[in-house]
Write a protein that holds these residues in place. Structure first.
Motif, PDB file in Angstrom:
ATOM      1  N   UNK A   1      -9.265   3.585   9.646  1.00  0.00           N
ATOM      2  CA  UNK A   1      -8.993   3.881  11.052  1.00  0.00           C
ATOM      3  C   UNK A   1      -7.529   3.647  11.440  1.00  0.00           C
ATOM      4  N   UNK A   2      -6.699   3.225  10.491  1.00  0.00           N
ATOM      5  CA  UNK A   2      -5.298   2.970  10.790  1.00  0.00           C
ATOM      6  C   UNK A   2      -4.569   4.261  11.147  1.00  0.00           C
ATOM      7  N   UNK A   3      -3.510   4.181  11.961  1.00  0.00           N
ATOM      8  CA  UNK A   3      -2.665   5.357  12.165  1.00  0.00           C
ATOM      9  C   UNK A   3      -2.157   5.875  10.818  1.00  0.00           C
ATOM     10  N   UNK A   4      -2.103   7.162  10.678  1.00  0.00           N
ATOM     11  CA  UNK A   4      -1.764   7.752   9.379  1.00  0.00           C
ATOM     12  C   UNK A   4      -0.429   7.268   8.804  1.00  0.00           C
ATOM     13  N   UNK A   5       0.616   7.020   9.614  1.00  0.00           N
ATOM     14  CA  UNK A   5       1.864   6.534   9.030  1.00  0.00           C
ATOM     15  C   UNK A   5       1.745   5.201   8.288  1.00  0.00           C
ATOM     16  N   UNK A   6       0.727   4.419   8.628  1.00  0.00           N
ATOM     17  CA  UNK A   6       0.549   3.107   8.000  1.00  0.00           C
ATOM     18  C   UNK A   6      -0.510   3.101   6.917  1.00  0.00           C
ATOM     19  N   UNK A   7      -1.347   4.122   6.876  1.00  0.00           N
ATOM     20  CA  UNK A   7      -2.581   4.043   6.091  1.00  0.00           C
ATOM     21  C   UNK A   7      -2.330   3.940   4.584  1.00  0.00           C
ATOM     22  N   UNK A   8      -1.423   4.754   4.046  1.00  0.00           N
ATOM     23  CA  UNK A   8      -1.222   4.756   2.601  1.00  0.00           C
ATOM     24  C   UNK A   8      -0.691   3.409   2.114  1.00  0.00           C
ATOM     25  N   UNK A   9       0.270   2.845   2.836  1.00  0.00           N
ATOM     26  CA  UNK A   9       0.841   1.571   2.406  1.00  0.00           C
ATOM     27  C   UNK A   9      -0.185   0.453   2.384  1.00  0.00           C
TER      28      UNK A   9
END
Length: 280
Positions: A221-229
């Protein structure tokens, strides 16, 4: 030239250097975040790394006095918006920009102070220590990831705490020998180092598995800019956890379990492709 901005940018660069020198895994995870998230997360890591160094490294010095001075300088930096300590200057700038809660900072410094003394970690103190040493660090980062989205922050608060707890408990298992031999600590309540066995290890692992499951639900559910990291950090720690789980208790009392660099790179590639395919 705006010399205040130059000083702040240079301070942020110092925190980036600290992160790269002290943690290849964490710096790799940061680089997979959206670029605008890099500097503030480096600033958070620099702050927590410096406090951790005080309590874990400088045994030939008065660590209590050093930590008290660091705490005083932190409060002054937050109050004035300036510090000649570049780590604290970078951190205060991020705290003010992203609205990082004072309670998170206080809880973190309290847990660092606990490491100055030998502690008998009963369940209440154990949970309090994990909250301050790990969960609030995740919450600081979550403030950055959810900047301008307070409702989303509240929605993800609990999963973020569980993920931070999972990471810290894996660290405790991985470092159980060095924590005991170098610092005289065993963090797990009711666990005596010389009587640590497979049954105690399985009980700890069941607790960690539940934290990982709760944390993963939040990652999705994280914002996409943070999700991969964040997902990369998750799969790295999960891989480390699986390696620890396969090893008998006697093994981790004698050898530190590691994830090889080539495996980390494979985890990065796999995480990237899952992200691009919208699987996370």
């Amino acid at each position: 030239m705006d010399h205040v901005k130059l000083f702040t940018d240079t301070s942020l660069a110092c925190s980036k250097l600290i992160t790269k020198r002290y943690s290849t895994s964490f710096s790799l995870g940061i680089r997979t975040l959206d670029e605008r998230l890099h500097a503030p997360v480096y600033a958070v890591y620099g702050f927590v790394r410096w406090a951790d160094e005080i309590v874990d490294t400088f045994h030939g010095h008065d660590r209590a006095a050093l930590l008290a001075d660091f705490q005083r300088q932190t409060a002054e930096a937050l109050a004035t918006g300036l510090s000649l300590n570049p780590v604290l200057h970078a951190f205060q700038a991020v705290v003010h920009e992203y609205g990082i809660d004072q309670e998170f900072i206080d809880a973190f410094l309290y847990s660092m102070a606990l490491d100055l003394e030998d502690q008998n970690y009963h369940p209440g103190l154990y949970n309090e220590y994990i909250y301050g040493s790990a969960e609030v660090v995740g919450l600081m980062c979550l403030r950055i990831f959810c900047h301008g989205q307070p409702a989303l922050f509240e929605q993800l608060r609990s999963p973020a705490r569980r993920l931070g707890a999972a990471f810290q408990k894996v660290n405790f298992l991985r470092d159980i020998r060095s924590d005991y031999e170098d610092r005289g600590r065993v963090y797990f309540p009711g666990v005596a180092y010389h009587r640590f066995d497979d049954a105690a290890k399985r009980e700890i692992e069941a607790d960690i598995r539940a934290d990982f499951e709760a944390g993963y639900a939040g990652i999705q559910q994280l914002p996409r800019p943070a999700r991969l990291g964040v997902y990369l950090a998750y799969v790295y720690y999960l891989k480390l956890f699986y390696k620890i789980r396969k090893a008998p208790a006697a093994h981790i009392l004698h050898e530190r379990v590691r994830v090889p660099t080539n495996t980390k790179l494979l985890l990065l590639l796999g995480s990237y492709f899952r992200f691009r395919l919208a699987r996370i």
